[in-house]
Scaffold this motif. Structure first.
Motif, PDB file in Angstrom:
ATOM      1  N   SER A   3       0.835  -1.203   0.000  1.00 28.67           N
ATOM      2  CA  SER A   3       0.000   0.000   0.000  1.00 28.67           C
ATOM      3  C   SER A   3       0.871   1.255   0.000  1.00 28.67           C
ATOM      4  N   PRO A   4       0.346   2.368  -0.554  1.00 34.15           N
ATOM      5  CA  PRO A   4       1.099   3.631  -0.567  1.00 34.15           C
ATOM      6  C   PRO A   4       1.472   4.107   0.840  1.00 34.15           C
ATOM      7  N   TRP A 172      -1.167  -3.783 -11.794  1.00 34.38           N
ATOM      8  CA  TRP A 172      -0.279  -2.664 -11.574  1.00 34.38           C
ATOM      9  C   TRP A 172       0.148  -2.640 -10.114  1.00 34.38           C
ATOM     10  N   THR A 173       1.225  -1.942  -9.871  1.00 34.11           N
ATOM     11  CA  THR A 173       1.680  -1.694  -8.511  1.00 34.11           C
ATOM     12  C   THR A 173       1.948  -0.203  -8.399  1.00 34.11           C
ATOM     13  N   TRP A 174       2.117   0.271  -7.172  1.00 32.11           N
ATOM     14  CA  TRP A 174       2.389   1.699  -6.988  1.00 32.11           C
ATOM     15  C   TRP A 174       3.711   2.075  -7.641  1.00 32.11           C
ATOM     16  N   THR A 175       4.644   1.119  -7.729  1.00 35.69           N
ATOM     17  CA  THR A 175       5.931   1.434  -8.354  1.00 35.69           C
ATOM     18  C   THR A 175       5.778   1.647  -9.854  1.00 35.69           C
ATOM     19  N   LEU A 177       3.067   2.753 -11.292  1.00 30.46           N
ATOM     20  CA  LEU A 177       2.399   4.046 -11.413  1.00 30.46           C
ATOM     21  C   LEU A 177       3.392   5.181 -11.186  1.00 30.46           C
ATOM     22  N   SER A 178       4.319   4.979 -10.253  1.00 30.20           N
ATOM     23  CA  SER A 178       5.355   5.968  -9.973  1.00 30.20           C
ATOM     24  C   SER A 178       6.247   6.172 -11.194  1.00 30.20           C
ATOM     25  N   SER A 223      10.435   4.055  -8.126  1.00 29.02           N
ATOM     26  CA  SER A 223       9.885   2.888  -8.821  1.00 29.02           C
ATOM     27  C   SER A 223      10.824   1.686  -8.758  1.00 29.02           C
TER      28      SER A 223
END
Length: 237
Positions: A3-4, A172-175, A177-178, A223
């Motif tokens: 999680s972020p 997708w992952t937050w990385t 998206l980053s 990322s």
């Protein structure tokens, strides 16, 4: 998927030096009309801090994940490019362009070729073509083809970063998206540089260029943190 909130708690403290160095750059706001090694140091300092951010995860981490190593190498070439651009009016603009071209090749390799996402590639190709069409009438000499090659490289890098984000399929992952946001901001920063240098003065150009540039580099460096998951996902794809 991490999680972020967890990311902010674990990675936030490691990014504090970067935020401080960025604040120093904007507070000092050294004039570009009188380039010096000190101004080069201040400009490169946030990027140095991103080197430390990645190195803080350990040599074993970098040794195990090629994506992280490529992003670190990209940051090293970015710092060299920043230094050259300090003296761009003295004839070193093309040197800086070359350093950042290498950076985009390294970042593209780090992001990988899976998933392919040809639709994203088509959109980026159209945007890149329109950007070059805007700049072309103002280009002359070697910049006519140097800028074309550079736009192709940064466009390719943007495509590979954007292709990794598949929101519709929840893949997708937050990385990822980053990386995507970082690549988009990098393109905005470089397009602003090109328009301001070759076409017409852009209001508050330096603030726009540096704010988007530092944010882009931070997001791309971030990322790399979960590149282990990214590498595993590529192998499964």
């Amino acid at each position: 998927m991490v999680s972020p909130v967890t990311v902010v708690k674990s990675e936030g403290p490691k990014l504090v030096p970067f935020f401080k160095a960025t604040c120093v750059y904007f507070v000092l706001w050294l004039p570009t009309s009188s380039p010096s090694w000190f101004s080069a140091l201040i400009k490169c300092l946030p990027i140095f801090c991103l080197w430390v951010f990645l190195l803080a995860h350990g040599i074993s981490f970098l040794g195990a994940h090629s994506s992280a190593r490529k992003i670190l190498a990209g940051l090293i070439f970015s710092a060299l490019g920043d230094a050259f651009l300090i003296w761009q009016e003295q004839g070193y603009f093309s040197h800086g362009l070359f350093m950042f071209a290498i950076t985009h090749i390294l970042y593209s390799s780090a992001f990988g070729m899976k998933p392919l996402n040809l639709r994203a590639g088509l959109v980026i190709s159209v945007i890149s073509g329109l950007s070059y069409t805007l700049l072309y009438p103002y280009l002359s000499g070697p910049f006519t083809y140097l800028v074309a090659v550079y736009i192709a490289l940064i466009g390719f890098m943007g495509w590979r970063a954007i292709a990794g984000v598949q929101l519709a399929n929840d893949l997708w992952t937050w990385t990822k998206l980053s990386a995507c946001l970082g690549a988009v901001l990098f393109m905005v920063s470089d397009l602003t540089i090109a328009v301001n240098k070759f076409c017409f003065p852009v209001p508050h150009s330096r603030a726009i260029i540096m704010a988007t540039y530092y944010a882009a580099q931070m997001l791309i460096a971030l990322s790399a943190v979960e590149c282990q998951d990214a590498d595993a996902a590529r192998k499964r794809a």
